[in-house]
Motif scaffolding. Structure first.
Motif, short mmCIF file in Angstrom:
data_model
loop_
_atom_site.label_atom_id
_atom_site.label_comp_id
_atom_site.label_asym_id
_atom_site.label_seq_id
_atom_site.Cartn_x
_atom_site.Cartn_y
_atom_site.Cartn_z
N SER A 53 0.79 -1.22 0.00
CA SER A 53 0.00 0.00 0.00
C SER A 53 0.83 1.27 0.00
CB SER A 53 -0.97 -0.02 1.18
OG SER A 53 -1.77 -1.15 1.08
N PRO A 54 1.82 1.42 0.87
CA PRO A 54 2.52 2.70 0.84
C PRO A 54 3.52 2.85 -0.30
CG PRO A 54 2.85 1.54 2.94
CD PRO A 54 2.29 0.57 1.97
N TRP A 56 3.41 1.39 -3.74
CA TRP A 56 3.17 1.02 -5.14
C TRP A 56 3.49 2.15 -6.12
CZ3 TRP A 56 -0.24 3.38 -8.44
CH2 TRP A 56 -1.15 4.25 -7.85
N GLU A 57 3.22 3.38 -5.68
CA GLU A 57 3.45 4.50 -6.60
C GLU A 57 4.92 4.73 -6.84
OE1 GLU A 57 1.43 8.45 -6.70
OE2 GLU A 57 0.86 7.62 -4.78
N VAL A 58 5.69 4.51 -5.78
CA VAL A 58 7.13 4.71 -5.88
C VAL A 58 7.71 3.77 -6.94
CG1 VAL A 58 9.28 4.59 -4.59
CG2 VAL A 58 7.25 5.51 -3.50
N ASN A 60 6.36 2.63 -9.63
CA ASN A 60 6.11 3.12 -10.97
C ASN A 60 7.10 4.20 -11.40
OD1 ASN A 60 4.34 2.57 -13.07
ND2 ASN A 60 3.33 4.53 -12.77
N VAL A 61 7.50 5.03 -10.43
CA VAL A 61 8.35 6.15 -10.78
C VAL A 61 9.72 5.68 -11.28
CG1 VAL A 61 9.23 8.36 -10.03
CG2 VAL A 61 7.19 7.46 -9.01
N PHE A 62 10.20 4.55 -10.75
CA PHE A 62 11.49 4.03 -11.22
C PHE A 62 11.46 3.85 -12.74
CE2 PHE A 62 12.35 2.91 -6.83
CZ PHE A 62 13.72 3.00 -6.75
N LEU A 63 10.35 3.32 -13.22
CA LEU A 63 10.24 3.08 -14.66
C LEU A 63 10.20 4.39 -15.44
CD1 LEU A 63 9.82 1.08 -17.00
CD2 LEU A 63 7.37 1.33 -16.63
N VAL A 64 9.37 5.32 -14.96
CA VAL A 64 9.27 6.61 -15.64
C VAL A 64 10.63 7.27 -15.67
CG1 VAL A 64 8.12 8.84 -15.67
CG2 VAL A 64 6.89 6.84 -14.87
N PHE A 65 11.31 7.18 -14.54
CA PHE A 65 12.65 7.75 -14.45
C PHE A 65 13.54 7.20 -15.55
CE2 PHE A 65 16.91 8.24 -13.16
CZ PHE A 65 16.94 9.39 -12.42
N LEU A 315 16.12 12.58 -2.56
CA LEU A 315 15.37 11.32 -2.56
C LEU A 315 15.86 10.32 -1.53
CD1 LEU A 315 14.66 10.44 -6.27
CD2 LEU A 315 13.14 11.36 -4.55
N LEU A 319 13.50 8.33 0.85
CA LEU A 319 13.30 6.89 0.70
C LEU A 319 13.65 6.17 2.00
CD1 LEU A 319 14.59 5.84 -2.83
CD2 LEU A 319 12.34 5.44 -1.87
N LEU A 322 10.83 6.57 4.33
CA LEU A 322 9.74 5.66 3.94
C LEU A 322 10.01 4.25 4.42
CD1 LEU A 322 7.11 5.43 2.02
CD2 LEU A 322 8.70 4.59 0.32
N VAL B 102 10.37 14.16 -13.12
CA VAL B 102 10.29 12.81 -12.54
C VAL B 102 10.74 12.83 -11.08
CG1 VAL B 102 10.90 10.41 -12.84
CG2 VAL B 102 10.78 11.88 -14.82
N ILE B 114 3.66 7.92 2.68
CA ILE B 114 3.83 8.10 4.13
C ILE B 114 2.60 8.80 4.73
CG2 ILE B 114 5.22 9.17 5.93
CD1 ILE B 114 7.62 8.96 4.02
#
Lengths: 337, 451
Positions: A53-54, A56-58, A60-65, A315, A319, A322, B102, B114
């Motif tokens: 849950s906390p 999943w969005e992160v 996705n960003v790796f790929l966009v990056f 970051l 991270l 997190l 990004v 968070i």
């Protein structure tokens, strides 16, 4: 180190990061669906939800990056890969879109739905399969380039043993990486039931992952002899990968040090992924594009690298924060928070 | 049947993805600020209603942001898939802010994860509030960076083209071009305005449905005060945008205003239709207004479209998009100001049904204005993808099958959009504010003054 090498290293590190975090996520989706079918979902459901849950969005960003970064550092890749990958790329977008939104819909919005879980599980295996197309075509021979037009040769792609080998390797790797991480997470949560089940999954998928690794290694020999011989020169990296695999599997088998075991899995993939990447060097796309002729101008390179360093300084602490709250906080992992 | 034209289909598919993404992206940039304001009020006034407001908005926000993320990923990849030549040129010149966008998003995503899961985890409420700040900054910074790319497409600078190759690149000059200040401030403030109005529309809807709890009144008041401030900001920035266009993209301004002859004392044209020989009929003309918009004085000479070769004219229907955007912007300003004023006059009742209806209408209208604004911005740049440097046709892919992709994506967005609405409705219907107020034991806190 030249700017070109710095650029590709940065991108490759991020792609590796994506490989790990996305595999955990993709595999979790599949296990979640599979256990629902076999009525064992109650055993691992909480573990998976609490982790996913906390973060999943992160993921996705790796790929966009990666794909924004590669256009920044190597603008010509946009031309070659962009032109060739219209359909596989669009398929990946659609799968990612379905996965991301339906995860959010199911988690935040509504009751659990069997259909949402199915989508989440199925896309978890299909996305890595569609993304591997990029690595496959980078070996050359899958696209044609005539009078300024790039075309993907679908017959070649779908008829090639190598291409299917990579797809299967990707899928079994996803399941192995994910199961070994979730085993570790379950052990942190002191959730015996989940631990047993996930440990079993990790062991089931361990050997297929290494066997497929070896098969793909040799299939590449038939596909791209130049790249293959470079890989053989870097044999020691693949040896490290194999040893790390052996250590990880041994530890999981012996029910010991799941944390170290997962680190070993990460090392296994790190060594193999970088062995593959370094031997691919200097080609971004055989035989058309190397990192030298596809590179951006020097000013942009410096600007991007500075932005990257600045970004990392922001970051990494975030991270860490997190992970501290959700990964290393025993009370949270155990569901007490 | 049409002949297959990858350029046309690439344009259609891009506008489809962007049009869909814009809704979620706009709300995704604007809502965090509204959440922050609500949570702050909750702490400062020690009023749990505002805290609950922040919580409920955050819950809806996360669903919106999920669709925003995946459609953002889609457009990020589609840019390379549909516009490979454009992206190659863009990578050389304006790659920096794309890359930084990004990072900004990364930052936002981490703190969003968070924020959502730590509502009751810290002893001090202030600590949790602090977590929304990186989200607001990340969201707004994303908008900032990506809008600099769009500004660059309007006024490209920071490079030279020598023998067909791009040289002497200055990434910062490319980022901070003349279009940047007005474009960025316009995009960001209208994101805030739209978010305030959409949330206000929800509160108005609840009140119209007869749910008279003071919670909804507080929500309406908070959103309308914010909206009024953002609307004033929007108007001021709109004026600067007019001056910017006059200076740097006169053909765009002229197309928006159906202004053909270069002249001073130019009138502003509202609505109307255009005859075949470019005569304006049935329009409302405000004398001198275009000259004043362009240069603050009636004797400002405004360049007309006839000064540009016809093949470089943007399509003239953008006039309607421009008018629609401006009209809705004024409507939002008027209605939010009216509400705030009526509420301020103690004896008046601002919560009358006509006012509530007008606010409710403002929510969807704000979204329409966003769409109209982006259509005007993009179509108004035709035929260029990078103004004066690369045409849309030169930037596009030559791949076959873009048409099939268009149909597939129409289906995808239809399904995503419908499920998103269904999920949001179910989420808030099954757990209405009244229920949650009761559950948290804050349904009957003292009736505070709504101001």
């Amino acid at each position: 180190m030249s700017y070109e090498v710095i650029g590709i290293t940065v991108l490759w590190v991020f792609l590796y990061g994506y490989l790990i975090v996305a595999s955990v996520d993709f595999g979790a989706g599949f296990f979640s669906y599979y256990t629902k079918r076999t009525n064992k979902n109650h055993i691992i459901h909480d573990i998976i939800q609490r982790y996913l849950s906390p973060v999943w969005e992160v993921t996705n960003v790796f790929l966009v990056f990666f794909f924004i970064g590669i256009v920044g550092f190597f603008p010509q890749t946009a031309f070659y890969y962009g032109s060739a990958l219209l359909i596989p790329g669009s398929v990946a977008i659609i799968l990612i879109a379905i996965r991301g939104s339906y995860y959010a819909f199911a988690t935040y919005g509504a009751k659990e739905s069997r259909f949402f879980t199915f989508l989440y599980g199925a896309t978890g295996l299909l996305i890595p399969a569609s993304l591997t197309t990029v690595l496959t075509i980078s070996e050359g021979g899958y696209i044609s380039y005539e009078d300024g037009h790039v075309q993907l040769l679908y017959g070649e792609l779908f008829g090639s043993l190598y291409s299917w080998g990579v797809v299967i390797l990707a899928i079994v790797s996803v399941l192995f990486i994910s199961a070994s991480f979730l085993t570790y997470y379950a052990s942190r949560a002191q959730d015996k039931g989940a631990l047993e089940l996930l440990r079993k999954y990790a062991l089931i998928w361990s050997f297929p992952s290494i066997i497929m690794g070896v098969i793909v290694f040799f299939l590449l020999g038939g596909r791209n002899p130049e790249h293959f011989s470079n890989m053989v020169d870097l044999w020691w990296m693949f040896a490290i990968s194999f040893l790390a695999f052996a250590a990880a599997t041994y530890l999981i088998w012996k029910r010991r040090n799941y944390g170290t075991a997962f680190m070993m899995v990460m090392l296994q993939y790190f060594a193999a992924f970088f062995g593959y990447g370094v031997s691919h060097f200097p080609y971004l796309l055989y035989p058309y594009l190397t990192i030298y002729d596809g590179f951006t101008n020097e000013t942009m390179a410096i600007a991007l690298i500075s932005a990257f360093i600045g970004g990392l300084l922001m970051l990494i602490p975030s991270l860490y924060f997190l992970m501290k709250l959700f990964l290393f906080d025993a009370d949270y992992v155990q569901g007490k928070k | 049947m049409f002949e297959y034209d990858p350029v046309l289909y690439s344009r259609l598919l891009t506008s489809l993805t962007l049009g869909f993404h814009a809704i979620f992206a706009t709300l995704g940039v604007g809502i965090p600020l509204m959440i922050a304001i609500a949570e702050w009020m909750g702490i400062k006034r020690n009023d749990p209603h505002y805290t609950l407001m922040a919580r409920r908005w955050a819950r809806g926000f996360v669903v919106i942001v999920a669709v925003g993320v995946v459609t953002g990923t889609a457009i990020g990849l589609q840019l390379s898939l549909l516009w490979p030549n454009f992206m190659q040129a863009a990578g050389h010149t304006i790659g920096l802010p794309m890359f930084m966008e990004v990072f900004a998003f990364f930052f936002e995503a981490i703190f969003l994860g968070i924020y959502l899961y730590t509502w009751d985890r810290f002893k001090s409420k202030m600590k949790h509030f602090l977590l929304i700040i990186p989200i607001v900054i990340g969201a707004t910074a994303s908008a900032f960076f990506i809008t600099t790319v769009n500004s660059f497409m309007n006024v490209p600078q920071g490079f030279e083209i020598i023998d067909g190759a791009i040289r002497d690149v200055s990434p910062l000059a490319a980022m901070f071009n003349p279009a940047t200040p007005t474009k960025i401030s316009h995009v960001i403030i209208t994101c805030y305005l739209t978010a305030a109005f959409v949330l206000g529309a929800i509160a108005a809807f609840n009140l119209l449905k007869g749910r008279n709890h003071v919670y909804h009144k507080k929500a309406l008041h908070l959103t309308m005060v914010s909206a009024a401030i953002f609307a004033i900001g929007t108007a001021v920035i709109g004026d600067f945008s007019g001056k910017y266009l006059h200076e740097y993209q006169p053909e765009k301004l002229a197309a928006a205003e159906w202004h053909f002859e270069t002249e001073s004392e130019a009138p502003l044209i509202l609505g109307g239709i255009l005859t075949e020989d470019n005569e304006v009929r049935y329009a409302l003309e405000i004398p001198y207004a275009l000259s004043i918009l362009a240069g603050n004085t009636p004797d400002t000479v405004v360049t007309g479209l006839n000064d540009f070769p016809e093949e470089l004219h943007p399509p003239l229907w953008v006039h309607y998009m421009f008018d629609l955007m401006v009209f809705i912007g004024m409507y939002l300003a008027a209605i939010s100001a009216l509400f705030v004023f009526m509420n301020w006059m103690k004896k008046w009742n601002a919560f009358r049904r006509p006012v509530l209806w007008a606010i409710f209408a403002g929510g969807p209208l704000a979204i329409v204005a966003i769409e109209a604004g982006w259509i005007f911005a993009e179509v108004g740049r035709q035929p260029w993808i990078i103004n004066g440097v690369m045409t849309v046709a030169e930037g596009a892919t030559a791949s076959p099958h873009v048409d099939i992709m268009l149909y597939v994506f129409i289906l995808l967005y239809a399904v995503l959009g419908a499920t998103c609405i269904a999920v949001l409705r179910r989420m808030f219907k099954s757990n209405p504010a009244e229920h949650e107020l009761e559950e948290r034991g804050i349904a009957h806190t003292k009736e505070q003054n709504v101001n």
